[in-house]
Design a protein around this motif. Structure first.
Motif, short mmCIF file in Angstrom:
data_model
loop_
_atom_site.label_atom_id
_atom_site.label_comp_id
_atom_site.label_asym_id
_atom_site.label_seq_id
_atom_site.Cartn_x
_atom_site.Cartn_y
_atom_site.Cartn_z
N HIS A 87 0.82 -1.21 0.00
CA HIS A 87 0.00 0.00 0.00
C HIS A 87 0.87 1.27 0.00
N VAL A 88 0.28 2.35 -0.46
CA VAL A 88 0.94 3.66 -0.50
C VAL A 88 1.51 4.01 0.88
N ASP A 89 2.75 4.48 0.87
CA ASP A 89 3.39 4.98 2.10
C ASP A 89 3.74 3.90 3.13
N HIS A 90 3.62 2.64 2.75
CA HIS A 90 3.95 1.61 3.73
C HIS A 90 5.46 1.36 3.83
N GLY A 91 6.21 2.01 2.92
CA GLY A 91 7.67 1.97 3.06
C GLY A 91 8.41 1.15 2.03
N LYS A 92 7.82 0.96 0.85
CA LYS A 92 8.46 0.16 -0.20
C LYS A 92 9.79 0.77 -0.62
N THR A 93 9.74 2.06 -0.95
CA THR A 93 10.95 2.73 -1.42
C THR A 93 12.00 2.82 -0.31
N SER A 94 11.55 3.13 0.89
CA SER A 94 12.48 3.20 2.03
C SER A 94 13.20 1.87 2.24
N LEU A 95 12.43 0.80 2.12
CA LEU A 95 12.99 -0.53 2.33
C LEU A 95 14.04 -0.84 1.25
N ILE A 186 6.64 -7.01 7.49
CA ILE A 186 5.86 -6.12 8.35
C ILE A 186 6.78 -4.98 8.75
N ASN A 187 6.54 -3.81 8.17
CA ASN A 187 7.48 -2.69 8.27
C ASN A 187 7.07 -1.70 9.37
N LYS A 188 7.97 -0.81 9.67
CA LYS A 188 7.77 0.28 10.65
C LYS A 188 7.57 -0.25 12.07
N ILE A 189 8.23 -1.36 12.39
CA ILE A 189 8.04 -1.92 13.75
C ILE A 189 8.71 -1.04 14.81
N ASP A 190 9.48 -0.04 14.36
CA ASP A 190 10.08 0.89 15.33
C ASP A 190 9.05 1.87 15.87
N LYS A 191 7.92 1.98 15.22
CA LYS A 191 6.93 2.97 15.66
C LYS A 191 6.21 2.53 16.93
N VAL A 222 10.27 -5.84 10.10
CA VAL A 222 11.42 -5.02 9.72
C VAL A 222 11.18 -3.55 10.03
N SER A 223 12.26 -2.81 10.03
CA SER A 223 12.17 -1.36 10.06
C SER A 223 13.15 -0.82 9.02
N ALA A 224 12.60 -0.18 8.01
CA ALA A 224 13.47 0.41 6.98
C ALA A 224 14.25 1.56 7.59
N LYS A 225 13.59 2.24 8.53
CA LYS A 225 14.20 3.42 9.14
C LYS A 225 15.41 3.05 9.98
N GLN A 226 15.26 2.02 10.82
CA GLN A 226 16.36 1.63 11.71
C GLN A 226 17.17 0.46 11.16
P1 GTP Z 1 4.67 5.07 -2.27
O1 GTP Z 1 5.81 4.86 -3.22
O2 GTP Z 1 4.13 6.46 -2.28
O3 GTP Z 1 3.59 4.05 -2.40
O4 GTP Z 1 5.24 4.90 -0.77
P2 GTP Z 1 6.28 3.83 -0.25
O5 GTP Z 1 5.58 2.58 0.09
O6 GTP Z 1 7.42 3.74 -1.15
O7 GTP Z 1 6.69 4.47 1.15
P3 GTP Z 1 8.00 5.34 1.46
O8 GTP Z 1 9.20 4.50 1.46
O9 GTP Z 1 8.00 6.53 0.60
O10 GTP Z 1 7.72 5.73 2.98
C1 GTP Z 1 6.58 6.46 3.38
C2 GTP Z 1 6.87 7.14 4.69
O11 GTP Z 1 7.07 6.17 5.72
C3 GTP Z 1 8.13 8.00 4.67
O12 GTP Z 1 7.89 9.16 5.41
C4 GTP Z 1 9.15 7.11 5.36
O13 GTP Z 1 10.14 7.87 6.02
C5 GTP Z 1 8.30 6.37 6.36
N1 GTP Z 1 8.87 5.06 6.71
C6 GTP Z 1 9.23 4.09 5.85
N2 GTP Z 1 9.70 3.02 6.52
C7 GTP Z 1 9.67 3.34 7.82
C8 GTP Z 1 10.05 2.65 9.02
O14 GTP Z 1 10.52 1.51 9.03
N3 GTP Z 1 9.83 3.30 10.19
C9 GTP Z 1 9.31 4.54 10.25
N4 GTP Z 1 9.15 5.10 11.45
N5 GTP Z 1 8.96 5.22 9.16
C10 GTP Z 1 9.13 4.63 7.95
#
Ligand code: GTP
Ligand code: MG
Length: 370
Positions: A87-95, A186-191, A222-226
């Motif tokens: 889904h949008v913003d779930h962190g695909k690109t960050s990962l 399962i992303n963003k587990i740091d939150k 997972v946590s893409a951030k950490q």
């Molecule tokens: P789209 O390409 O728009 O569908 O989004 P995406 O799934 O690629 O998500 P993206 O990587 O752009 O991340 C969306 C937001 O979530 C950004 O503000 C990231 O910084 C945040 N984010 C991604 N991964 C994590 C994580 O593991 N932890 C936290 N706290 N934030 C995260």
């Protein structure tokens, strides 16, 4: 049924359309330049005008381009090709970014400037993994519809603070329809508000049973951030790849799929291609969709100029005479005249389809107006 417009027939014979229309009238057929005539009539007209006719079918033209089988002993292991969905913003690109920064093949963290839509990383065990940068669900569907199968494994990203959302469900359906195994990240587990258990339960409602619930689908928190558990994710992908026994013959004419393509101001048409079988080399003559070219240069995902690219390697291909489309399948052919034959036929088919669609639209417009 095979058919051709009068304009197209005239073009191909280098005759005037009006002469074709005159001949048709002599046979008692009234026609406009945009009208379509069947292949038999077209042949009669062409012969009447003194041309020799060679009718080719799709089967003739496409013969031997794809799906020529490899002998089992020629197959060697190839890296898995992984698509990240969710889904949008779930962190695909960050990962992807996090994985890429730490695990790029060649190891030059920070030295990555190029975006080519697909790239290779090294798993902790040293095996290569090819990632395709989120092509978007629509692109995924379009590729599948064209018979281009590029993905071996789908990584489904679900944000632990948001849970299963509409595009998560869509991704699950895509993976199932394409019969591609899925790994759940399962992303963003740091939150602080992360609820990974809830994600597992919600997945169950969509017939995805994760391992910790006694099912078969691997899930990793997972946590893409950490950068938590990224190595574990890569290991699991490697494990999945082993089960799939992914193999290809590197010693044959290359076949692949265009992941994306653009017209670059300085470099001309640039196609990002995933090589799937064989080895693509500089100097090869390639066809993709209705375009062809002689490979002038190959650029790797780190921006390096390379001489060849084998199975599962993503590469930028320079040298096309026109810009192919994402999802077009690429094949190496023996010479320019073969490339011309294939692409002439395909662009003719494409024009005919467009003309048919346009005249269909005109028809319905006329109905609307009357
Ligand atoms: P789209 O390409 O728009 O569908 O989004 P995406 O799934 O690629 O998500 P993206 O990587 O752009 O991340 C969306 C937001 O979530 C950004 O503000 C990231 O910084 C945040 N984010 C991604 N991964 C994590 C994580 O593991 N932890 C936290 N706290 N934030 C995260
Ligand atoms: Mg993104």
């Amino acid at each position: 049924p095979e058919a051709i417009t009068i304009q197209e027939l005239a073009n191909r014979m280098a005759e005037r359309a009006v002469d074709v229309i005159k001949l048709l009238m002599k046979q008692g057929q009234m026609a406009k330049i945009t009208d379509t005539i069947d292949a038999d009539t077209a042949q009669l007209i062409a012969e009447e005008l003194g041309h020799t006719v060679k009718r080719v079918s799709e089967a003739d033209v496409e013969e031997g381009l794809f799906d020529v089988a490899d002998a089992p002993e020629d197959l060697v292991q190839r890296p898995p090709v992984v698509t990240i969905m969710g889904h949008v913003d779930h962190g695909k690109t960050s990962l992807l970014d996090a994985i890429r920064k730490t695990n790029v093949v060649g190891g030059e963290a920070g030295g990555i400037t190029q975006h080519i839509g697909a790239y290779q990383v090294k798993s902790p065990s040293g095996d290569k993994i090819t990632f395709i940068d989120t092509p978007g669900h629509a692109a995924f569907t379009a590729m599948r519809a064209r018979g281009a199968r590029v993905t071996d494994v789908v990584v489904l990203v679900v944000a632990a603070d948001d849970g299963v959302m509409p595009q998560t469900v869509e991704a699950i359906q895509h993976a199932k329809a394409a019969n591609v195994p899925m790994i759940v990240a399962i992303n963003k587990i740091d939150k602080p508000d992360a609820k990974p258990e809830r994600v597992r339960t919600e997945l169950l409602q969509h017939e995805v049973q994760v391992e910790s619930f006694g099912g078969e689908t691997i899930e990793i928190e997972v946590s893409a951030k950490q950068k938590t558990n990224l190595d574990k994710l890569l290991d699991m992908i490697g494990l999945q790849a082993e089960i799939l026994e992914l193999r290809a013959n590197p010693n044959r004419a290359a076949e692949g799929t265009v992941i994306e393509a653009k017209l670059d101001r300085g470099r001309g048409p640039v196609a990002t291609v995933l090589v799937q079988r064989g080895t693509l080399k500089v100097g090869d003559i390639v066809v993709a969709g209705a375009e062809w070219g002689r490979v002038r240069a190959l650029v790797s995902d780190t921006g390096a100029s390379i001489d060849s690219a084998g199975p599962s390697v993503p590469v930028e291909v320079l040298g096309f005479n026109g810009t192919p489309e994402a999802g077009d399948r690429l094949a190496v052919v023996e010479n320019e005249s073969r490339a011309r034959e294939v692409t002439d036929y395909r662009s003719h088919q494409k024009r005919e389809k467009q003309a048919a669609r346009a005249s269909g639209m005109r028809g319905s417009l006329e109905q609307m107006m009357s």
